[in-house]
Write a protein that holds these residues in place. Structure first.
Motif, PDB file in Angstrom:
ATOM      1  N   ASP A   1       9.156   5.901  -9.477  1.00 13.61           N
ATOM      2  CA  ASP A   1       8.871   6.665  -8.249  1.00 13.61           C
ATOM      3  C   ASP A   1       7.368   6.811  -8.000  1.00 13.61           C
ATOM      4  OD1 ASP A   1       8.610   8.241 -10.501  1.00 13.61           O
ATOM      5  OD2 ASP A   1       9.289  10.080  -9.527  1.00 13.61           O
ATOM      6  N   ARG A   2       6.549   6.271  -8.900  1.00 12.46           N
ATOM      7  CA  ARG A   2       5.094   6.280  -8.682  1.00 12.46           C
ATOM      8  C   ARG A   2       4.753   5.393  -7.499  1.00 12.46           C
ATOM      9  NH1 ARG A   2       2.066   3.755 -13.043  1.00 12.46           N
ATOM     10  NH2 ARG A   2       3.937   2.495 -13.207  1.00 12.46           N
ATOM     11  N   ARG A   3       3.683   5.706  -6.875  1.00 10.41           N
ATOM     12  CA  ARG A   3       3.235   4.910  -5.731  1.00 10.41           C
ATOM     13  C   ARG A   3       2.081   4.015  -6.152  1.00 10.41           C
ATOM     14  NH1 ARG A   3       5.754   5.579  -1.032  1.00 10.41           N
ATOM     15  NH2 ARG A   3       7.020   7.449  -0.876  1.00 10.41           N
ATOM     16  N   VAL A   4       2.125   2.788  -5.657  1.00 17.90           N
ATOM     17  CA  VAL A   4       1.047   1.829  -5.952  1.00 17.90           C
ATOM     18  C   VAL A   4       0.517   1.240  -4.671  1.00 17.90           C
ATOM     19  CG1 VAL A   4       1.800   1.249  -8.250  1.00 17.90           C
ATOM     20  CG2 VAL A   4       2.701  -0.022  -6.323  1.00 17.90           C
TER      21      VAL A   4
ATOM     22  N   THR B   1       0.854  -1.176   0.000  1.00 17.68           N
ATOM     23  CA  THR B   1       0.000   0.000   0.000  1.00 17.68           C
ATOM     24  C   THR B   1       0.892   1.228   0.000  1.00 17.68           C
ATOM     25  OG1 THR B   1      -1.629  -1.185   1.313  1.00 17.68           O
ATOM     26  CG2 THR B   1      -1.873   1.196   1.206  1.00 17.68           C
ATOM     27  N   ASN B   2       0.697   2.070  -0.984  1.00 15.71           N
ATOM     28  CA  ASN B   2       1.401   3.348  -1.062  1.00 15.71           C
ATOM     29  C   ASN B   2       2.923   3.184  -1.059  1.00 15.71           C
ATOM     30  OD1 ASN B   2       1.362   6.100  -1.392  1.00 15.71           O
ATOM     31  ND2 ASN B   2       1.325   6.531   0.797  1.00 15.71           N
ATOM     32  N   ASN B   3       3.412   2.210  -1.818  1.00 11.75           N
ATOM     33  CA  ASN B   3       4.864   2.007  -1.964  1.00 11.75           C
ATOM     34  C   ASN B   3       5.269   2.359  -3.391  1.00 11.75           C
ATOM     35  OD1 ASN B   3       5.185   1.089   0.627  1.00 11.75           O
ATOM     36  ND2 ASN B   3       5.096  -1.062   0.060  1.00 11.75           N
ATOM     37  N   GLU B   4       6.537   2.727  -3.563  1.00 11.95           N
ATOM     38  CA  GLU B   4       7.039   3.023  -4.898  1.00 11.95           C
ATOM     39  C   GLU B   4       7.143   1.735  -5.715  1.00 11.95           C
ATOM     40  OE1 GLU B   4      10.719   5.091  -4.474  1.00 11.95           O
ATOM     41  OE2 GLU B   4       9.730   6.973  -3.928  1.00 11.95           O
TER      42      GLU B   4
END
Length: 80
Positions: free
Chosen positions: A77-80, A48-51
């Motif tokens: 560097d996007r968060r997924v 959750t909310n990691n690059e």
């Protein structure tokens, strides 16, 4: 006349060597491999909310598969 026959002999020998080399290389490349079997391995990962780069690193550790990618192309560097 002697020069022509010498040239023909050299060309024939070269052709034989080239044929043998291509045959051996073809045989070496045609062997059975089981490299795709590792891709059948199932893994489970919760993020959750990691690059993206950190998620891929986690998957690499769990699966034993190495990912090669361009950070700019996938937006690591996007968060997924």
């Amino acid at each position: 006349m002697k020069k022509k026959s010498l040239a023909l002999v050299i060309m024939r020998i070269t052709l034989v060597y080239v044929t043998i080399v291509f045959s051996l290389v073809g045989t070496a490349l045609a062997s059975n491999v089981n490299a795709q079997a590792i891709l059948d391995k199932e893994i489970t990962i919760n993020v959750t909310n990691n690059e993206v780069s950190s998620v891929l690193s986690s998957i690499e550790k769990l699966s034993g598969v190495k990912f090669v990618y361009s950070s700019a192309m996938i937006g690591s560097d996007r968060r997924v």
